[in-house]
Design a protein around this motif. Structure first.
Motif, PDB file in Angstrom:
ATOM      1  N   LEU A   1       0.826  -1.199   0.000  1.00 58.41           N
ATOM      2  CA  LEU A   1       0.000   0.000   0.000  1.00 58.41           C
ATOM      3  C   LEU A   1       0.865   1.256   0.000  1.00 58.41           C
ATOM      4  O   LEU A   1       0.577   2.224  -0.722  1.00 58.41           O
ATOM      5  CB  LEU A   1      -0.925  -0.005   1.226  1.00 58.41           C
ATOM      6  CG  LEU A   1      -1.801   1.241   1.416  1.00 58.41           C
ATOM      7  CD1 LEU A   1      -2.722   1.434   0.217  1.00 58.41           C
ATOM      8  CD2 LEU A   1      -2.604   1.133   2.712  1.00 58.41           C
ATOM      9  N   SER A   2       1.937   1.235   0.782  1.00 46.41           N
ATOM     10  CA  SER A   2       2.847   2.380   0.820  1.00 46.41           C
ATOM     11  C   SER A   2       3.460   2.635  -0.551  1.00 46.41           C
ATOM     12  O   SER A   2       3.533   3.779  -1.022  1.00 46.41           O
ATOM     13  CB  SER A   2       3.943   2.135   1.859  1.00 46.41           C
ATOM     14  OG  SER A   2       4.864   3.211   1.890  1.00 46.41           O
ATOM     15  N   PHE A   3       3.889   1.569  -1.217  1.00 42.90           N
ATOM     16  CA  PHE A   3       4.481   1.732  -2.549  1.00 42.90           C
ATOM     17  C   PHE A   3       3.441   2.209  -3.565  1.00 42.90           C
ATOM     18  O   PHE A   3       3.732   3.053  -4.424  1.00 42.90           O
ATOM     19  CB  PHE A   3       5.090   0.405  -3.006  1.00 42.90           C
ATOM     20  CG  PHE A   3       5.639   0.447  -4.400  1.00 42.90           C
ATOM     21  CD1 PHE A   3       6.766   1.202  -4.686  1.00 42.90           C
ATOM     22  CD2 PHE A   3       5.030  -0.250  -5.421  1.00 42.90           C
ATOM     23  CE1 PHE A   3       7.276   1.254  -5.976  1.00 42.90           C
ATOM     24  CE2 PHE A   3       5.529  -0.218  -6.710  1.00 42.90           C
ATOM     25  CZ  PHE A   3       6.658   0.540  -6.990  1.00 42.90           C
ATOM     26  N   THR A   4       2.223   1.701  -3.468  1.00 39.07           N
ATOM     27  CA  THR A   4       1.158   2.117  -4.379  1.00 39.07           C
ATOM     28  C   THR A   4       0.871   3.603  -4.235  1.00 39.07           C
ATOM     29  O   THR A   4       0.672   4.329  -5.232  1.00 39.07           O
ATOM     30  CB  THR A   4      -0.116   1.305  -4.118  1.00 39.07           C
ATOM     31  OG1 THR A   4       0.171  -0.089  -4.265  1.00 39.07           O
ATOM     32  CG2 THR A   4      -1.213   1.700  -5.081  1.00 39.07           C
ATOM     33  N   LEU A   5       0.844   4.088  -3.003  1.00 36.85           N
ATOM     34  CA  LEU A   5       0.622   5.514  -2.777  1.00 36.85           C
ATOM     35  C   LEU A   5       1.737   6.357  -3.381  1.00 36.85           C
ATOM     36  O   LEU A   5       1.484   7.443  -3.925  1.00 36.85           O
ATOM     37  CB  LEU A   5       0.493   5.791  -1.276  1.00 36.85           C
ATOM     38  CG  LEU A   5      -0.778   5.274  -0.596  1.00 36.85           C
ATOM     39  CD1 LEU A   5      -0.706   5.521   0.898  1.00 36.85           C
ATOM     40  CD2 LEU A   5      -2.013   5.941  -1.187  1.00 36.85           C
ATOM     41  N   GLN A   6       2.975   5.866  -3.298  1.00 37.10           N
ATOM     42  CA  GLN A   6       4.094   6.616  -3.879  1.00 37.10           C
ATOM     43  C   GLN A   6       3.982   6.680  -5.399  1.00 37.10           C
ATOM     44  O   GLN A   6       4.265   7.723  -6.008  1.00 37.10           O
ATOM     45  CB  GLN A   6       5.419   5.968  -3.469  1.00 37.10           C
ATOM     46  CG  GLN A   6       5.735   6.051  -1.997  1.00 37.10           C
ATOM     47  CD  GLN A   6       5.760   7.482  -1.487  1.00 37.10           C
ATOM     48  OE1 GLN A   6       6.320   8.371  -2.125  1.00 37.10           O
ATOM     49  NE2 GLN A   6       5.151   7.700  -0.341  1.00 37.10           N
ATOM     50  N   VAL A   7       3.577   5.588  -6.032  1.00 37.94           N
ATOM     51  CA  VAL A   7       3.398   5.601  -7.483  1.00 37.94           C
ATOM     52  C   VAL A   7       2.288   6.578  -7.871  1.00 37.94           C
ATOM     53  O   VAL A   7       2.419   7.355  -8.834  1.00 37.94           O
ATOM     54  CB  VAL A   7       3.078   4.185  -7.997  1.00 37.94           C
ATOM     55  CG1 VAL A   7       2.741   4.213  -9.485  1.00 37.94           C
ATOM     56  CG2 VAL A   7       4.256   3.254  -7.749  1.00 37.94           C
ATOM     57  N   PHE A   8       1.198   6.557  -7.115  1.00 36.42           N
ATOM     58  CA  PHE A   8       0.094   7.479  -7.388  1.00 36.42           C
ATOM     59  C   PHE A   8       0.535   8.931  -7.241  1.00 36.42           C
ATOM     60  O   PHE A   8       0.211   9.784  -8.087  1.00 36.42           O
ATOM     61  CB  PHE A   8      -1.072   7.186  -6.451  1.00 36.42           C
ATOM     62  CG  PHE A   8      -2.196   8.173  -6.542  1.00 36.42           C
ATOM     63  CD1 PHE A   8      -3.101   8.115  -7.590  1.00 36.42           C
ATOM     64  CD2 PHE A   8      -2.338   9.169  -5.585  1.00 36.42           C
ATOM     65  CE1 PHE A   8      -4.136   9.040  -7.683  1.00 36.42           C
ATOM     66  CE2 PHE A   8      -3.368  10.095  -5.668  1.00 36.42           C
ATOM     67  CZ  PHE A   8      -4.267  10.024  -6.722  1.00 36.42           C
ATOM     68  N   LEU A   9       1.292   9.232  -6.181  1.00 35.65           N
ATOM     69  CA  LEU A   9       1.752  10.603  -5.974  1.00 35.65           C
ATOM     70  C   LEU A   9       2.723  11.045  -7.059  1.00 35.65           C
ATOM     71  O   LEU A   9       2.715  12.212  -7.480  1.00 35.65           O
ATOM     72  CB  LEU A   9       2.416  10.726  -4.600  1.00 35.65           C
ATOM     73  CG  LEU A   9       1.481  10.718  -3.394  1.00 35.65           C
ATOM     74  CD1 LEU A   9       2.282  10.667  -2.094  1.00 35.65           C
ATOM     75  CD2 LEU A   9       0.563  11.927  -3.408  1.00 35.65           C
ATOM     76  N   PHE A  10       3.557  10.132  -7.530  1.00 39.37           N
ATOM     77  CA  PHE A  10       4.534  10.496  -8.558  1.00 39.37           C
ATOM     78  C   PHE A  10       3.824  10.941  -9.838  1.00 39.37           C
ATOM     79  O   PHE A  10       4.208  11.949 -10.448  1.00 39.37           O
ATOM     80  CB  PHE A  10       5.456   9.316  -8.851  1.00 39.37           C
ATOM     81  CG  PHE A  10       6.529   9.628  -9.859  1.00 39.37           C
ATOM     82  CD1 PHE A  10       7.751  10.130  -9.452  1.00 39.37           C
ATOM     83  CD2 PHE A  10       6.312   9.422 -11.212  1.00 39.37           C
ATOM     84  CE1 PHE A  10       8.741  10.429 -10.374  1.00 39.37           C
ATOM     85  CE2 PHE A  10       7.292   9.719 -12.146  1.00 39.37           C
ATOM     86  CZ  PHE A  10       8.513  10.223 -11.729  1.00 39.37           C
ATOM     87  N   PHE A  11       2.806  10.211 -10.253  1.00 39.58           N
ATOM     88  CA  PHE A  11       2.169  10.502 -11.533  1.00 39.58           C
ATOM     89  C   PHE A  11       1.013  11.492 -11.423  1.00 39.58           C
ATOM     90  O   PHE A  11       0.573  12.042 -12.435  1.00 39.58           O
ATOM     91  CB  PHE A  11       1.673   9.207 -12.178  1.00 39.58           C
ATOM     92  CG  PHE A  11       2.771   8.319 -12.662  1.00 39.58           C
ATOM     93  CD1 PHE A  11       3.474   8.618 -13.816  1.00 39.58           C
ATOM     94  CD2 PHE A  11       3.133   7.182 -11.944  1.00 39.58           C
ATOM     95  CE1 PHE A  11       4.503   7.807 -14.268  1.00 39.58           C
ATOM     96  CE2 PHE A  11       4.164   6.363 -12.382  1.00 39.58           C
ATOM     97  CZ  PHE A  11       4.857   6.677 -13.552  1.00 39.58           C
ATOM     98  N   SER A  12       0.525  11.735 -10.221  1.00 37.55           N
ATOM     99  CA  SER A  12      -0.593  12.673 -10.068  1.00 37.55           C
ATOM    100  C   SER A  12      -0.197  13.971  -9.373  1.00 37.55           C
ATOM    101  O   SER A  12      -0.990  14.915  -9.343  1.00 37.55           O
ATOM    102  CB  SER A  12      -1.725  12.016  -9.270  1.00 37.55           C
ATOM    103  OG  SER A  12      -1.315  11.760  -7.927  1.00 37.55           O
ATOM    104  N   GLY A  13       1.020  14.024  -8.811  1.00 35.39           N
ATOM    105  CA  GLY A  13       1.417  15.200  -8.038  1.00 35.39           C
ATOM    106  C   GLY A  13       1.357  16.489  -8.816  1.00 35.39           C
ATOM    107  O   GLY A  13       0.985  17.538  -8.280  1.00 35.39           O
ATOM    108  N   SER A  14       1.714  16.441 -10.102  1.00 31.06           N
ATOM    109  CA  SER A  14       1.727  17.658 -10.910  1.00 31.06           C
ATOM    110  C   SER A  14       0.382  17.953 -11.566  1.00 31.06           C
ATOM    111  O   SER A  14       0.220  19.019 -12.167  1.00 31.06           O
ATOM    112  CB  SER A  14       2.797  17.547 -11.999  1.00 31.06           C
ATOM    113  OG  SER A  14       2.546  16.429 -12.838  1.00 31.06           O
TER     114      SER A  14
END
Length: 624
Positions: A22-35
């Motif tokens: 779950l932690s890794f999934t959140l990081q992937v989501f933040l990387f591609f949605s942060g901007s």
């Protein structure tokens, strides 16, 4: 309840594995949605990003705590002949997750100001992860421990990068650090970047160079220091493009790790972390893993491959930066510079056609809220009308439910080029008035004096009511009598009127107000409102009246932008920036506004400064 009990037992067995994934999934989501929040106004998207941003840290910290308590249990399982767990090896990966992603380090300026808290968390979490490794000495192979140490180094560097980025984006850093952070970055001497004269013409690359050259002054402007800004002699469209690029650069500096990667130390740290993760993966792959669970091995491989993939994507994003292109150009790396420019100017980067105006402008119509009348256009406005009716039925003061009106009454529309050119044209007219001392003559000077004599917020509300009443006169004749350009002016007038109301209701701190929006909700009961409404009833629906209304709203926006505070503009960049921020920067580039030496007052009845510009000039009073 046996099924529930079995489900709980299953969760307890796989708890750490689930939280790590779950932690890794959140990081992937933040990387591609942060901007993405910089390009859209969707409340649902911002809520998802905010939830992931807050939840990612909580999940990572909680999982590190679980791993620290899991060691003894894993030893017992191994003694009983079960496969040994790899949970200890995930602790440094969780440090990497706490280090955040390059595309989002802070969700709001308040996160940057809490950089000391993140520094304390860095110390605590590093000590806890080191404790997990210390407990694992002698239990696992040396190769696996060495691989974990390399991942541990990556985690510390990532967390340091995030803390450093938060510090650089804090208000304290903006105020204390001089603008030389932009003057020489990674060996770039900004003054050496090619500058093309106006007589030759400007391409998109020249516009980008001008934007980068202006960054030292823009940094001082956002930090609240009054500083002269280089004033290129450009047309309004090119000026708007420069402002758009400047705001994108400032957003990257305040809310991502871009500022860190423009320093030599930041680049060295990133190279060390990238080499370390590759070495750690090679050591782990070569290690004998038969003694460990296949599920744990699969999760570890997923963490490695996913982390390396994100690193590759981060390199791609760094190549998209205008600073990277300028650095490669300055170092005469022509091929890499062309590659960087291609990535920068392509559709997924910063193409020229997107550097034109803000993506959207907020709209708020107060008429139905205050009077219970007005044209109901959307579903939200119908709901708001029902809320008003229920509040009146049960004798609830509307001030107490005004927060509902903020949510239901706010919508967003595209910022068309005609609106931007109208505002830019008024800035040029205002500048010419200052230079020639030849003020515009207002046909509706009585209305302007009546609306703006007391308070800006009160004037915005009264003028908003009058505008709605006046524009409604054009609709019966739209199909036959109204020309196409007149219809365009109607749309511009309504957008500017609703936008100023949107700022008043949702971002009052960006306006020079004496009263809150809730206090202005009872405006229909004051005598001045009745006078303005009567004045509007007498106005004829002519093209000249409409054009002057557009100019009045543009002048009000310009005045408010000149009086706005830099820290509020910096705070709003996390959602793509406001139209008033564009106007504020265009004013600064034209040496107008409170940040420059040409201040803008509302009228010439209050000349408290030696060098000022007035949005509305009244004739001098007759001597007694």
């Amino acid at each position: 309840m046996p099924a529930t009990g079995n489900l709980v037992k299953l969760f307890n067995v796989w708890e750490i594995q689930l939280f790590v994934l779950l932690s890794f999934t959140l990081q992937v989501f933040l990387f591609f949605s942060g901007s993405l929040r910089q390009r859209g106004t969707s409340i649902f998207l911002r809520l998802c990003i905010w939830s992931a941003y807050v939840g990612a840290d909580f999940i990572a910290v909680y999982t590190i705590g679980l791993v620290s308590r899991y060691h003894d249990t894993s030893i017992e399982r191994h003694i009983r002949g079960e496969k040994q767990a790899l949970a200890f090896f995930w602790a440094p990966f969780l440090l990497i997750h706490l280090g955040g992603q390059d595309t989002i380090t802070a969700f709001a300026m308040e996160d940057n100001n809490l950089w000391l808290r993140h520094l304390l968390n860095l110390v605590v979490q590093v000590v806890l992860a080191a404790y997990v490794f210390w407990k694992s000495i002698g239990t696992h192979s040396l190769e696996l421990l060495v691989s974990g140490i390399f991942v541990f180094v990556v985690g510390i560097i990532k967390y340091l990068e995030r803390t450093w980025s938060l510090y650089c984006g804090s208000f304290k850093s903006l105020e204390s650090l001089a603008s030389h952070r932009y003057k020489k970055v990674d060996g770039i001497n900004i003054d050496r970047v090619d500058y093309i004269e106006e007589s030759i013409g400007y391409g998109y690359d020249d516009i980008v160079c001008i934007a980068l050259r202006s960054m030292p002054s823009i940094h001082d402007l956002f930090s609240g220091r009054s500083t002269p800004i280089v004033e290129p002699r450009l047309a309004a469209k090119k000026m708007i493009k420069i402002v758009s690029i400047v705001l994108n650069v400032m957003y990257a500096d305040l809310y991502t790790k871009a500022g860190v990667f423009r320093t030599q130390k930041g680049i060295i740290l990133r190279c060390i972390s990238q080499m370390s993760i590759v070495v750690a993966f090679a050591l782990f792959h070569a290690n004998d893993k038969q003694r460990y669970s296949k599920v744990d091995i699969a999760i570890t491989y997923a963490l490695f491959t996913g982390g390396i993939f994100l690193e590759i994507c981060a390199v791609f994003i760094s190549m998209m930066s205008p600073w990277t292109w300028a650095w490669l150009k300055d170092k005469k790396c022509s091929r890499l510079a062309r590659l960087s420019w291609y990535i920068f100017s392509c559709h997924i980067g910063w193409p020229e056609k997107k550097q034109s105006q803000p993506k959207a402008m907020g709209q708020y119509i107060l008429l139905s809220w205050v009077t219970g009348s007005g044209q109901v256009r959307t579903w939200n406005q119908r709901v708001m009308a029902m809320v008003n009716w229920f509040a009146d039925l049960v004798y609830i003061k509307r001030k107490k439910i005004f927060w509902i009106a903020k949510i239901l009454g706010t919508e967003y529309v595209d910022v068309d080029m005609m609106t931007m050119e109208c505002v830019a044209h008024e800035i040029n007219v205002l500048k010419e008035e200052f230079l020639s001392n030849n003020r515009r003559e207002w046909n509706m000077l009585e209305l302007v004096n009546l609306v703006l004599s007391d308070d800006v917020g009160l004037g915005i509300v009264m003028l908003h009511f009058l505008t709605e009443k006046q524009l409604s006169k054009y609709y019966p004749h739209y199909c036959t009598d109204v020309e196409a350009n007149t219809w365009d002016m109607i749309k511009v007038c309504r957008k500017l009127s609703n936008y100023m109301m949107y700022l008043l209701v949702n971002h009052p701190s960006m306006l020079p107000l004496n009263f809150s929006a809730e206090e202005l909700a009872e405006i229909s009961q004051i005598p001045e409102f009745v006078k303005v409404y009567e004045y509007g009833s007498e106005l004829q629906p002519t093209k000249e009246v409409l054009q002057e209304l557009v100019y009045i709203w543009a002048r009000l926006l310009i005045y408010a932008a000149g009086k706005s505070r830099p820290e509020m503009h910096a705070a709003e960049l996390n959602s793509g920036g406001e139209l008033i921020t564009f106007v504020w920067l265009i004013l600064a580039l034209n040496k107008l506004g409170d940040s420059q030496h040409r201040r803008i007052l509302l009228s010439n009845t209050d000349l408290r400064y030696s060098v000022v510009e007035t949005a509305f000039a009244f004739p001098p009073a007759n001597p007694i």
